[in-house]
Design an enzyme around this catalytic site. Structure first.
Site, short mmCIF file in Angstrom:
data_model
loop_
_atom_site.label_atom_id
_atom_site.label_comp_id
_atom_site.label_asym_id
_atom_site.label_seq_id
_atom_site.Cartn_x
_atom_site.Cartn_y
_atom_site.Cartn_z
N CYS A 24 -37.42 17.04 -13.72
CA CYS A 24 -37.90 17.10 -15.11
C CYS A 24 -36.79 17.40 -16.11
O CYS A 24 -37.03 17.41 -17.32
CB CYS A 24 -39.01 18.13 -15.23
N HIS A 68 -45.41 8.13 -28.93
CA HIS A 68 -44.16 7.38 -28.84
C HIS A 68 -43.00 8.14 -29.50
O HIS A 68 -42.15 7.55 -30.17
CB HIS A 68 -44.31 5.96 -29.40
N GLU A 107 -51.00 16.06 -18.20
CA GLU A 107 -49.70 15.38 -18.20
C GLU A 107 -49.73 14.18 -17.27
O GLU A 107 -49.08 13.17 -17.50
CB GLU A 107 -48.65 16.38 -17.72
#
Length: 118
Positions: A24, A68, A107
């Protein structure tokens, strides 16, 4: 009664505070699924707690700032874990939707957080 409305948005992020080598730490993205819950009494006149459109009018502009986007570049989200993103969302939504009782932020299809405020 508890009402809910679901939203989705796609964002990129990285977790700079995790150990080197953690997957991550690299830039990656998620399609987040946000469920907003609000509580109230059914109003006799309308027969509802409130209009779902009111939830949308509060949440949609907030989601549009995340969609985005690189989450790390958004003020207050320098380390955008799911947990910290849920708190950030709560702080943005709650003032505009006082009936907010909890949010659920996924998530991935199998991982997420539920936040019920401070």
């Amino acid at each position: 009664m508890i009402l809910y409305k679901q939203f989705t948005f796609d964002s990129a992020h990285f977790l700079s505070r995790v150990p080197d080598g953690h997957k991550c730490k690299a830039i990656h993205g998620h399609t987040y699924h946000l469920t907003v819950y609000a509580e109230g009494d059914v109003k006799e006149q309308e027969g509802w707690v409130f209009d779902f459109g009111d939830m949308t009018s509060v949440v949609k502009p907030i989601i549009e700032t995340l969609d985005h986007a690189m989450l790390n570049n958004i003020e207050g989200l320098e380390n955008p874990t799911a947990e910290l993103l849920a708190v950030w969302l709560w702080k943005k939504i709650k003032p505009e939707l006082p009936a907010l009782s909890k949010i659920e932020l996924k998530e991935t299809p199998t991982s997420g957080v539920i936040y019920e405020g401070d």
